[in-house]
Design an enzyme around this catalytic site. Sequence first.
Site, PDB file in Angstrom:
ATOM      1  N   LYS A 115      44.091  26.583  47.745  1.00 58.65           N
ATOM      2  CA  LYS A 115      42.886  25.757  47.782  1.00 58.65           C
ATOM      3  C   LYS A 115      42.862  24.999  48.687  1.00 58.65           C
ATOM      4  O   LYS A 115      41.847  24.796  49.373  1.00 58.65           O
ATOM      5  CB  LYS A 115      43.035  25.129  46.267  1.00 58.65           C
ATOM      6  CG  LYS A 115      41.814  24.163  45.978  1.00 58.65           C
ATOM      7  CD  LYS A 115      41.934  23.944  44.343  1.00 58.65           C
ATOM      8  CE  LYS A 115      42.670  22.944  43.942  1.00 58.65           C
ATOM      9  NZ  LYS A 115      42.534  21.560  44.475  1.00 58.65           N
TER      10      LYS A 115
ATOM     11  N   GLY B 127      38.413  16.641  44.278  1.00 56.44           N
ATOM     12  CA  GLY B 127      38.733  15.422  45.019  1.00 56.44           C
ATOM     13  C   GLY B 127      38.851  15.866  46.669  1.00 56.44           C
ATOM     14  O   GLY B 127      38.769  15.092  47.469  1.00 56.44           O
TER      15      GLY B 127
ATOM     16  N   ARG C  50      37.569   8.816  39.958  1.00 57.33           N
ATOM     17  CA  ARG C  50      38.971   8.654  41.028  1.00 57.33           C
ATOM     18  C   ARG C  50      38.535   8.052  42.379  1.00 57.33           C
ATOM     19  O   ARG C  50      37.400   7.583  42.701  1.00 57.33           O
ATOM     20  CB  ARG C  50      39.327  10.205  41.321  1.00 57.33           C
ATOM     21  CG  ARG C  50      39.442  10.940  40.030  1.00 57.33           C
ATOM     22  CD  ARG C  50      39.885  12.601  40.301  1.00 57.33           C
ATOM     23  NE  ARG C  50      40.826  12.581  41.079  1.00 57.33           N
ATOM     24  CZ  ARG C  50      41.384  13.898  41.857  1.00 57.33           C
ATOM     25  NH1 ARG C  50      40.659  14.891  41.597  1.00 57.33           N
ATOM     26  NH2 ARG C  50      42.632  13.931  42.557  1.00 57.33           N
TER      27      ARG C  50
ATOM     28  N   SER D  76      49.518  11.085  50.884  1.00 58.95           N
ATOM     29  CA  SER D  76      48.394  11.634  50.481  1.00 58.95           C
ATOM     30  C   SER D  76      47.813  12.419  51.600  1.00 58.95           C
ATOM     31  O   SER D  76      47.307  11.840  52.510  1.00 58.95           O
ATOM     32  CB  SER D  76      47.198  10.751  49.793  1.00 58.95           C
ATOM     33  OG  SER D  76      45.908  11.458  49.880  1.00 58.95           O
TER      34      SER D  76
ATOM     35  N   GLN E  63      45.236  14.187  51.574  1.00 62.38           N
ATOM     36  CA  GLN E  63      43.777  13.853  51.337  1.00 62.38           C
ATOM     37  C   GLN E  63      43.347  12.632  52.479  1.00 62.38           C
ATOM     38  O   GLN E  63      42.511  12.620  53.184  1.00 62.38           O
ATOM     39  CB  GLN E  63      43.104  13.781  50.156  1.00 62.38           C
ATOM     40  CG  GLN E  63      43.115  15.070  49.313  1.00 62.38           C
ATOM     41  CD  GLN E  63      42.808  15.127  47.840  1.00 62.38           C
ATOM     42  OE1 GLN E  63      42.179  13.778  47.361  1.00 62.38           O
ATOM     43  NE2 GLN E  63      42.803  16.022  47.012  1.00 62.38           N
TER      44      GLN E  63
ATOM     45  N   ASP F 199      51.258  18.865  42.274  1.00 57.73           N
ATOM     46  CA  ASP F 199      50.291  19.656  41.395  1.00 57.73           C
ATOM     47  C   ASP F 199      51.070  20.372  40.377  1.00 57.73           C
ATOM     48  O   ASP F 199      50.478  20.974  39.364  1.00 57.73           O
ATOM     49  CB  ASP F 199      49.218  20.413  42.403  1.00 57.73           C
ATOM     50  CG  ASP F 199      48.366  19.530  43.159  1.00 57.73           C
ATOM     51  OD1 ASP F 199      48.218  18.602  42.748  1.00 57.73           O
ATOM     52  OD2 ASP F 199      47.817  19.920  44.093  1.00 57.73           O
TER      53      ASP F 199
ATOM     54  N   ARG G  36      47.570  12.672  34.283  1.00 61.19           N
ATOM     55  CA  ARG G  36      48.582  13.700  33.747  1.00 61.19           C
ATOM     56  C   ARG G  36      49.994  13.269  33.099  1.00 61.19           C
ATOM     57  O   ARG G  36      50.222  13.996  32.318  1.00 61.19           O
ATOM     58  CB  ARG G  36      48.813  14.467  35.021  1.00 61.19           C
ATOM     59  CG  ARG G  36      47.699  15.476  35.533  1.00 61.19           C
ATOM     60  CD  ARG G  36      47.872  16.675  36.514  1.00 61.19           C
ATOM     61  NE  ARG G  36      46.673  17.115  36.873  1.00 61.19           N
ATOM     62  CZ  ARG G  36      46.328  17.825  38.122  1.00 61.19           C
ATOM     63  NH1 ARG G  36      47.345  17.731  39.133  1.00 61.19           N
ATOM     64  NH2 ARG G  36      45.213  18.516  38.165  1.00 61.19           N
TER      65      ARG G  36
ATOM     66  N   ARG H 259      44.654  22.150  35.778  1.00 61.83           N
ATOM     67  CA  ARG H 259      46.245  22.471  35.681  1.00 61.83           C
ATOM     68  C   ARG H 259      46.974  22.043  34.197  1.00 61.83           C
ATOM     69  O   ARG H 259      47.849  22.517  34.018  1.00 61.83           O
ATOM     70  CB  ARG H 259      46.947  21.496  36.952  1.00 61.83           C
ATOM     71  CG  ARG H 259      46.343  21.874  38.238  1.00 61.83           C
ATOM     72  CD  ARG H 259      47.277  21.887  39.204  1.00 61.83           C
ATOM     73  NE  ARG H 259      46.580  21.983  40.434  1.00 61.83           N
ATOM     74  CZ  ARG H 259      46.122  22.920  41.360  1.00 61.83           C
ATOM     75  NH1 ARG H 259      46.585  24.086  40.901  1.00 61.83           N
ATOM     76  NH2 ARG H 259      45.681  22.727  42.512  1.00 61.83           N
TER      77      ARG H 259
HETATM   78  C1  S3P Z   1      45.427  18.064  48.331  1.00 60.96           C
HETATM   79  C2  S3P Z   1      46.400  17.009  48.377  1.00 60.96           C
HETATM   80  C3  S3P Z   1      46.957  16.322  47.059  1.00 60.96           C
HETATM   81  C4  S3P Z   1      46.951  17.505  46.047  1.00 60.96           C
HETATM   82  C5  S3P Z   1      45.514  18.217  45.698  1.00 60.96           C
HETATM   83  C6  S3P Z   1      45.180  18.725  47.197  1.00 60.96           C
HETATM   84  C7  S3P Z   1      44.992  18.524  49.574  1.00 60.96           C
HETATM   85  O1  S3P Z   1      46.182  15.312  46.762  1.00 60.96           O
HETATM   86  O2  S3P Z   1      47.111  16.818  44.609  1.00 60.96           O
HETATM   87  O3  S3P Z   1      45.169  19.077  44.779  1.00 60.96           O
HETATM   88  O4  S3P Z   1      44.400  19.636  49.532  1.00 60.96           O
HETATM   89  O5  S3P Z   1      45.017  17.804  50.651  1.00 60.96           O
HETATM   90  P1  S3P Z   1      46.725  13.872  47.243  1.00 60.96           P
HETATM   91  O6  S3P Z   1      46.245  13.876  49.031  1.00 60.96           O
HETATM   92  O7  S3P Z   1      45.785  12.750  46.744  1.00 60.96           O
HETATM   93  O8  S3P Z   1      47.908  13.705  46.978  1.00 60.96           O
END
Ligand code: S3P
Length: 438
Positions: free
Chosen positions: A21, A94, A122, A168, A170, A316, A347, A389
């Site tokens: 993903k 997200g 979120r 993170s 993200q 995750d 979670r 999940r």
């Molecule tokens: C992800 C980063 C993670 C993960 C999410 C996918 C990504 O989140 O939990 O399912 O693709 O960068 P965080 O960056 O908020 O930890």
Amino acid sequence: MRFRVRPVARLAGRVEVPGDKSVSHRAALLGALAEGITEVHGYLEADDCLRTLAAVQALGCEVTRKGPGHYRIAGAGPGGPQEPGDVIDCGNSGTTARLLTGVLAGQPFVTVLTGDESLRRRPMGRVTEPLARMGATFVGRANGTKLPLAVRGRRPLAALAYASPVASAQVKSAILLAGLGADGPVSVTEPAPSRDHSERMLRLFGARVGTRGLTVTLTPGGLRGTTVQVPGDISSAAFLLVAGAIVPDARVTVARAGVNPTRTGLLDVLAAMGARVDAPPAAGEPGGEPMADLTIATSELHGAAAGGPLIPRLIDEVPVLAVAACRARGVTTIADAGELRVKESDRIAALARELGRMGVRVAERPDGLAIEGPQALRGARVASGGDHRMAMALAVAGLVADGETVVEDTACVATSFPQFVATINALAGVEAIRVEEG
Ligand code: S3P
């Protein structure tokens, strides 16, 4: 939609899981920003990643589906993406919302992002705060920290050296994506290393990205379209691997799974718990991401402690790890994982509540949980809370429970692993999970 799950004695076989993903989202976004054509193989055709492809199209990029998981993206190049004519709906994703915010921060137009009920709850401030420092403007609910959110980008953005309070990927990725159009280098320093797919893929597209300790630095510049091979998603494989460890007579191989070391924390914890897991060195790194065939067999598990820098490497996978903990002798603890409270659902609370319905005592802590095993799982009626999940972890729990388990609210599985039920049933050789509509 609900799952009716019955216990199984046996799981056997070799399967593949759909594309990763995280890597799929990045392939769509970098392909959209690059000059020229990007071909993506193994793209995850699940709701979250299809949202990112739709967003890229809304920004004026031509996307062609050439076959299952095979997409051709005509990048916007130096002219950049176009102002979308409507709100972009990120659904449950997200990653779509936060990475896209980074892309949009550097575009000289206005975009409005929204999402489903879960995503609108979120936190977005973790990306809007640093991006605002770079010069982008945000107007949104809760003082610009929740969707719906309007983004007014700017080109160029100002350079930034950012010390992120959270590990993170993200957040890190949003800043790096914004940095492509900045007037100087951007750097992000994290408290612990998060997944590094963006860094790897940015390099594949020709960007200059350096990593030193916990700091990643990107020098602004253009991207060139390329070919991306997406590995199988280890976060989807996780459900099959834990099932393979706890079902009484099992041997399961997940072929061509991504084994990027920033994602393999579950394999390390399962090994520490005594699982018979075989994770050979990566067979290669086509497109910058290592892949390997992972095999696991029924194991006598014992408790283990997971915390600190291990947590971002398995964040995750905690829902399904908690299921393994129920079957392990001794105490398993998960600490330093407060981030779990702001995922698709809380979670930590959800695991304590839903596993509790199956008769398991889970000690809930602010930043994690503790489970003393082995405890018998009782078939029960449980609910995913709309979290994919959670739905799959509870289904795996049902495979080793006494009697039937009904998991309510399971349509969400389509956000990341639409083939989950078919894959489990193929390994079981019987209809272990029956899907009921309505
Ligand atoms: C992800 C980063 C993670 C993960 C999410 C996918 C990504 O989140 O939990 O399912 O693709 O960068 P965080 O960056 O908020 O930890």
